[in-house]
Enzyme design. Sequence first.
Site, PDB file in Angstrom:
ATOM      1  N   GLY A  20     -49.881  24.336 -72.741  1.00  0.00           N
ATOM      2  CA  GLY A  20     -49.658  23.679 -71.175  1.00  0.00           C
ATOM      3  C   GLY A  20     -48.373  23.961 -70.740  1.00  0.00           C
ATOM      4  N   GLY A  24     -47.046  22.170 -64.843  1.00  0.00           N
ATOM      5  CA  GLY A  24     -46.450  20.974 -64.747  1.00  0.00           C
ATOM      6  C   GLY A  24     -45.856  20.114 -65.622  1.00  0.00           C
ATOM      7  N   GLY A  26     -45.267  20.635 -69.077  1.00  0.00           N
ATOM      8  CA  GLY A  26     -44.202  21.700 -69.635  1.00  0.00           C
ATOM      9  C   GLY A  26     -43.920  22.537 -69.277  1.00  0.00           C
ATOM     10  N   SER A 144     -48.558   8.390 -73.804  1.00  0.00           N
ATOM     11  CA  SER A 144     -48.321   7.583 -72.015  1.00  0.00           C
ATOM     12  C   SER A 144     -48.639   6.888 -71.646  1.00  0.00           C
ATOM     13  CB  SER A 144     -50.239   8.850 -71.785  1.00  0.00           C
ATOM     14  OG  SER A 144     -50.181   8.005 -70.197  1.00  0.00           O
ATOM     15  N   TYR A 171     -59.631   8.097 -71.724  1.00  0.00           N
ATOM     16  CA  TYR A 171     -58.086   8.582 -71.647  1.00  0.00           C
ATOM     17  C   TYR A 171     -57.560   7.603 -72.312  1.00  0.00           C
ATOM     18  CZ  TYR A 171     -53.956  10.210 -69.779  1.00  0.00           C
ATOM     19  OH  TYR A 171     -52.827  10.932 -69.495  1.00  0.00           O
TER      20      TYR A 171
END
Length: 316
Positions: A20, A24, A26, A144, A171
């Site tokens: 990724g 963003g 990454g 996260s 998630y």
Amino acid sequence: MDGSLAGAPGRHRRTALVTGGGRGLGFEVARALAEQGAHVVLACRSTERGRAAAARIGGRTDVVHLDLASLDSVRRAAAEVVDRYERLDLLVNNAGVMFPSRRRTEDGFEPHFGVNHLGHFALTGLLLCLMRQVPGSRVVTVASLAHRVGAGPLDETRARAADGHRSLAAYGRSKRANLLFARELQHRLAGSGAETVSVAAHPGLSATELWQGQTPAWLRPVSRGALHLLAQPPVRAALPVLRAATDTLLPGGSYLGPGERFESRGAPAPAASSRASRDALAQVRLWELSTALTGVTYGPSPSRSRADGPPAPAGR
């Protein structure tokens, strides 16, 4: 460590792969590593976006196509990396989805679990042959704050559910899986005598494109308020991940996040995590499930009694 990416320790003459890396968080991690002299590989679902990002980053930056929602794509990407590079010093498992439109991945998995965890589990296992004997090599898994809201078991039923694509709990479970994976990976690497270590980090709150999925209606005002009050720009949210990737004094098993405002922002610091994310039995069970679902094995690994406690992480 100061508050800028420029102040991070370098990865000179080393090869780093960032999933990724085209946008963003990454992208910011990849750009900082390239600025410090690393040869950076951007593993992206969109090669067009990846090439545009590589042009912006400059330096020695390559692009590999990787769709974590497809185990066939993961295998092709890993084979390409193994064919092109003699060694890999750093793997940053960063890419992820939140509230995607699809109900299942190509392989029939709930998309959060399939992309955020299973795709990275498979990729890491297929790339470790380039890392095990490389001194100072490390795998960084991006978790996260949401891992705390991931209630429910991590089992095959949940892994194949069709109703999790707009679920905050789904998630959160995928991010709990990230932490369980990172810790079990460290246990197995250490027990096998590999040079590689496994660490984890989370970015706190940042208004990246991850929030542009189909957020459930009830969550939109909450997320807007939280992002407005607590979020930091991606360039600062990347700092814990970058430190996890580059701090040679950081031991395996460490978990970093922002150190201020309930870990939502600020300079990197040891991060707290839920008891469920430190459960040694859950780590083993998830590993066994992930091996069965992906078909990727990591080779001989030390056994661990199910009565053993979790590996002692740095921090809290």
